[in-house]
Structure formats: structure tokens, C-alpha cells
Design a protein around this motif. Sequence first.
Motif, PDB file in Angstrom:
ATOM      1  N   LYS A 196      49.112  33.232  45.575  1.00  0.00           N
ATOM      2  CA  LYS A 196      50.393  33.360  46.268  1.00  0.00           C
ATOM      3  C   LYS A 196      50.693  32.164  47.171  1.00  0.00           C
ATOM      4  O   LYS A 196      51.844  31.888  47.467  1.00  0.00           O
ATOM      5  CB  LYS A 196      50.428  34.672  47.036  1.00  0.00           C
ATOM      6  CG  LYS A 196      50.445  35.851  46.070  1.00  0.00           C
ATOM      7  CD  LYS A 196      50.660  37.179  46.737  1.00  0.00           C
ATOM      8  CE  LYS A 196      50.866  38.290  45.732  1.00  0.00           C
ATOM      9  NZ  LYS A 196      49.598  38.828  45.191  1.00  0.00           N
ATOM     10  N   ASP A 229      47.376  39.975  49.875  1.00  0.00           N
ATOM     11  CA  ASP A 229      47.400  38.534  49.675  1.00  0.00           C
ATOM     12  C   ASP A 229      48.734  37.880  50.055  1.00  0.00           C
ATOM     13  O   ASP A 229      48.765  36.789  50.621  1.00  0.00           O
ATOM     14  CB  ASP A 229      47.061  38.196  48.222  1.00  0.00           C
ATOM     15  CG  ASP A 229      45.609  38.527  47.896  1.00  0.00           C
ATOM     16  OD1 ASP A 229      44.772  38.520  48.828  1.00  0.00           O
ATOM     17  OD2 ASP A 229      45.308  38.813  46.730  1.00  0.00           O
ATOM     18  N   ASN A 287      53.024  43.542  40.649  1.00  0.00           N
ATOM     19  CA  ASN A 287      54.466  43.630  40.828  1.00  0.00           C
ATOM     20  C   ASN A 287      55.252  42.934  39.717  1.00  0.00           C
ATOM     21  O   ASN A 287      56.460  42.818  39.784  1.00  0.00           O
ATOM     22  CB  ASN A 287      54.830  43.004  42.187  1.00  0.00           C
ATOM     23  CG  ASN A 287      55.722  43.916  42.994  1.00  0.00           C
ATOM     24  OD1 ASN A 287      56.434  44.738  42.442  1.00  0.00           O
ATOM     25  ND2 ASN A 287      55.700  43.743  44.302  1.00  0.00           N
TER      26      ASN A 287
HETATM   27  C1  LIG Z   1      49.512  39.551  44.038  1.00  0.00           C
HETATM   28  C2  LIG Z   1      48.297  39.463  43.217  1.00  0.00           C
HETATM   29  C3  LIG Z   1      48.293  39.837  41.864  1.00  0.00           C
HETATM   30  C4  LIG Z   1      49.493  40.448  41.192  1.00  0.00           C
HETATM   31  O1  LIG Z   1      50.584  39.564  41.048  1.00  0.00           O
HETATM   32  P1  LIG Z   1      52.034  40.135  40.750  1.00  0.00           P
HETATM   33  O2  LIG Z   1      52.930  38.959  40.801  1.00  0.00           O
HETATM   34  O3  LIG Z   1      52.327  41.141  41.826  1.00  0.00           O
HETATM   35  O4  LIG Z   1      51.990  40.792  39.411  1.00  0.00           O
HETATM   36  C5  LIG Z   1      47.126  39.643  41.141  1.00  0.00           C
HETATM   37  N1  LIG Z   1      46.021  39.137  41.713  1.00  0.00           N
HETATM   38  C6  LIG Z   1      45.986  38.776  43.009  1.00  0.00           C
HETATM   39  C7  LIG Z   1      44.724  38.244  43.571  1.00  0.00           C
HETATM   40  C8  LIG Z   1      47.125  38.923  43.802  1.00  0.00           C
HETATM   41  O5  LIG Z   1      47.086  38.548  45.092  1.00  0.00           O
END
Ligand SMILES: *Cc1c(COP(=O)(O)O)cnc(C)c1O
Length: 457
Positions: free
Chosen positions: A111, A142, A254
Motif C-alpha cells: 500500500k 496496512d 477489497n
Molecule cells: C490490503 C492488502 C491486501 C488486499 O488488497 P486489496 O486491494 O484490498 O484487494 C493483500 N495483502 C496485504 C498485505 C494487504 O495489506
Amino acid sequence: MNYISTRDSQKIFTFKDAFLKGLADDGGLFVPQSLKKFKKEELDRLNGLSYNDLAAEIIYPFIGDFMQKDELISLISKSYSNFRSSDIVKISDLGDLKILELFHGPTLAFKDIAMQVIGNLFQYHLENDQKKINILVATSGDTGAAAIDALRGKSNLNVFVLHPNNRISPVQRKLMTIHDEKNVFNIAIEGNFDDCQNLVKAMFNDKKFSKTINMSGVNSINWARIIVQTVYYFYAYFKVGNDKPLSFSVPTGNFGDIYAGYLGKKLGLPIDKLIVATNKNDILHRAISVGDYSQKKVEETNSPSMDIQIASNFERLLHNVKNCNSEVTKKVMSEIKKNTYKIDKNDLNEIKKDFVSETLDENETLKVIKTINEKHHRVVDPHTAVGIGAVKKLGLEKNCVVLSTAHPCKFPQAIEDAISKTENLPGSLNYVNYKKEKFEVLPNDIEKVKDYVLNSI
Ligand SMILES: *Cc1c(COP(=O)(O)O)cnc(C)c1O
């Protein structure tokens, strides 16, 4: 580029509108009114660019009315100057698989890649606009850390992050709560992630409140995050460099990260399958395999950043599948809200052209971590393990890239359970363990949360 809401194709928005609002007033998500595919020659021209230059080429067409290209180029290089990998991301081999490591940013999860850019886009906007804004974010662990790191200390804005109390790992919490900057507010909600997300949505939808505080958001529904994430799909394709279409396995919650891959495919990147990998919160696996989009209760797992039953960005895919018909999308969304929606056969076939899915339970996830450690002497985090396990279950290892979304040290319990080892923070982040934490515990009660926000600003 012009934008529309998934629930209204008449009203036109600019990138700036889409970026600052996050969610459209009608409850829909912003999407481009139309897309231009890269031609083969254009893809060839992008091949070999540095990560930052590639990012500017991919992102600029989407935000052209917001800033000049040279401004964007310097904004991107500033955003990634604190990453621990000079290429921003890394690609490594794991047997037949390629692993796309996306966790080399300041808070150890993918992220950061979008959020650092977003933080600087806000700063750019506020320098030119000078109206103070308040950013509210719900996090399953996260997003919050990435948002706080990207926004702390920036002038003319406050950031409020709602996380589910006691439902994130201590490292995840510390990465959010150790900051002294006066514009950072952490709220631990007595509830789960969906409760946090619903609170933020409800505050947005309360027009009087959101206007009063000049509210904005950076959750994964924010279109800017999607575009910035699309960059690494291109980068991986060029780096793997065998000219064959690639499949990507994406640990999914998500549906934001994987939608960025879908956007890449729409832009002409040769992608074969996008593999939706879920933990036992498997609504997306049920949806994509058999059309069952019924919401169940959220279960806690050892991959908590995917403990979600409302996959907000799925609305964007449904809008695409419904040929961008906003009236039909609106109808589908109201059925989803009533929990009566089922994906019909034609739509499902359409979805299956681009997506496949698999799900892993707790034990399967731990087993993947263990097997990889034994075979490859390497530790992967539980989300990445879900991505790897999904590919193996599907037998799609050939020409496949797995997105590695977090550093294993963020999820020490899962690593301990799988291989009886502790995974340390990278040395440069060791200080996190010794700093004082600051956060407020609040009930899952919108009035209490609103009061807290109003009293803090
Ligand atoms: C947010 C997150 C996901 C999921 O990503 P999305 O965009 O919500 O599908 C997967 N792995 C980690 C470590 C994350 O922080």
C-alpha cells in the motif's frame, strides 16, 4: 481524462474531483469515461524504462488536467525516495514462479506504493488550493500505516485512521501509532474492519458532517490508488521479459490491487489470467467460481488484511461487465446491499475470461509458508502465501507472477505458527519497537466517532 460514477454516466468529473471526493455523491465509484489502449509500438517504447519513468508514462494520461508532466515526474521520484529498493519493487524466482515484491516501502506493505504518491498529490493540491482537509481512513491494518506515513507532517491536512481494536498485529499497530506529528489521529474501533469501513462511509454520506470538516479519503476505492498500482503490473511484465502473456496471482481483499491489474489488461498489457486469491473470507472466490456473492460474517484469519466481506472495488468490475451501464450497475448494487444478488451466467462467463479464483484456509496458508521455507529457505508473509497457494491449487505456475504484498515481519504470529521462527523488522525500522504509542479506543458508534473528529480539529 474525464470520469463518471459507476452509478451515473451523465455527470462528468475531472481527475481532481475523483481524487478528492474518493466516493461519488451517489455512492458510486469513479471510473474513466473511456480508456485508450497502448498500441504495440507504445508498449515497446515503455519497455526498459526505470520504474519512476514508467510510472509517469502510465499515470500521466489519467491525471493530465491536474498537473504538468514534469511536476508529476518529480513528485514520483520524491514519493519513492525513501524506499529500501532502488527499483521500488523487486522480482525474484521461487521455483517456476516469479515473486513481485511490493513491500520495500516505509510501512512494509504494497500500500505504500500508491499511498506515498497520493500523499504528495494532496500536498500539491493543497499548496495550490489552501483549504484545509480532513482525511478519514478505515484500515484492516496496512492501509492506515501507509496513509499515516504518507501524510504525517503535511500542512493543511489531518489524517484520522480507524482500525479494528485488537484485530491487527502489534507491528501493524505500532507502524501507525508511534508518530508524534500533530496531524495524525488513530482511533481503535471496538468492532471489525467492515465496521470501520461502514463508519467512514456513513460519515461521507452525512453531507452536513463531511462538508463541515471538508472530508476526503484515501481508501482503496480512491481511483488514484488504482492507477498508481497498475504501474507494477507493467513493470513486472517488462522485467520478466519473455514476451508471453503473464498471469498474476493477487492476494485479494477489497479487490483494489487486482482491479489495477485488470486496468492494465484493459490498457493493452498482455495479461492472461488474474488470479483472485482469498483466505477463508471467500466471497470473491465464491462469486468468481460459481456466481455466489452472498455476504457472510467476517472471520478472523492469519492474513488479516484480507478479512473482508464487502469488496468495494468489485463494483468497478460489475460496471465493466454490465457494459458500463450505470442504471443496471445501480440496480445490482442495491441487490448486493439487500444481500440478494447472484451473478448471472452470462456475466459470470464474461468475468471468467479474465479472472479465476481460489481460496486457502488457515492451515493451508501455514503449510505454504512452511513448505516454501523448507524448499527455498525463504520466509513469505501469510498474504503472499495465499497468493502462492492459489496458483498451486489451480496448477497455473507457468508464466505466473505472484504479488508479494507484505513483509513477513508484519505478521509474526503466523510465521511463528508455521515455522517456529521470529521474523525481525528490517534493521532500519527497528526503532519502531521502542517508541511510545498513541491511540484512542472508541465504540462502534458513529456519533462518538464524529464527536471525536470534531473535537480534534
Ligand atoms: C490490503 C492488502 C491486501 C488486499 O488488497 P486489496 O486491494 O484490498 O484487494 C493483500 N495483502 C496485504 C498485505 C494487504 O495489506
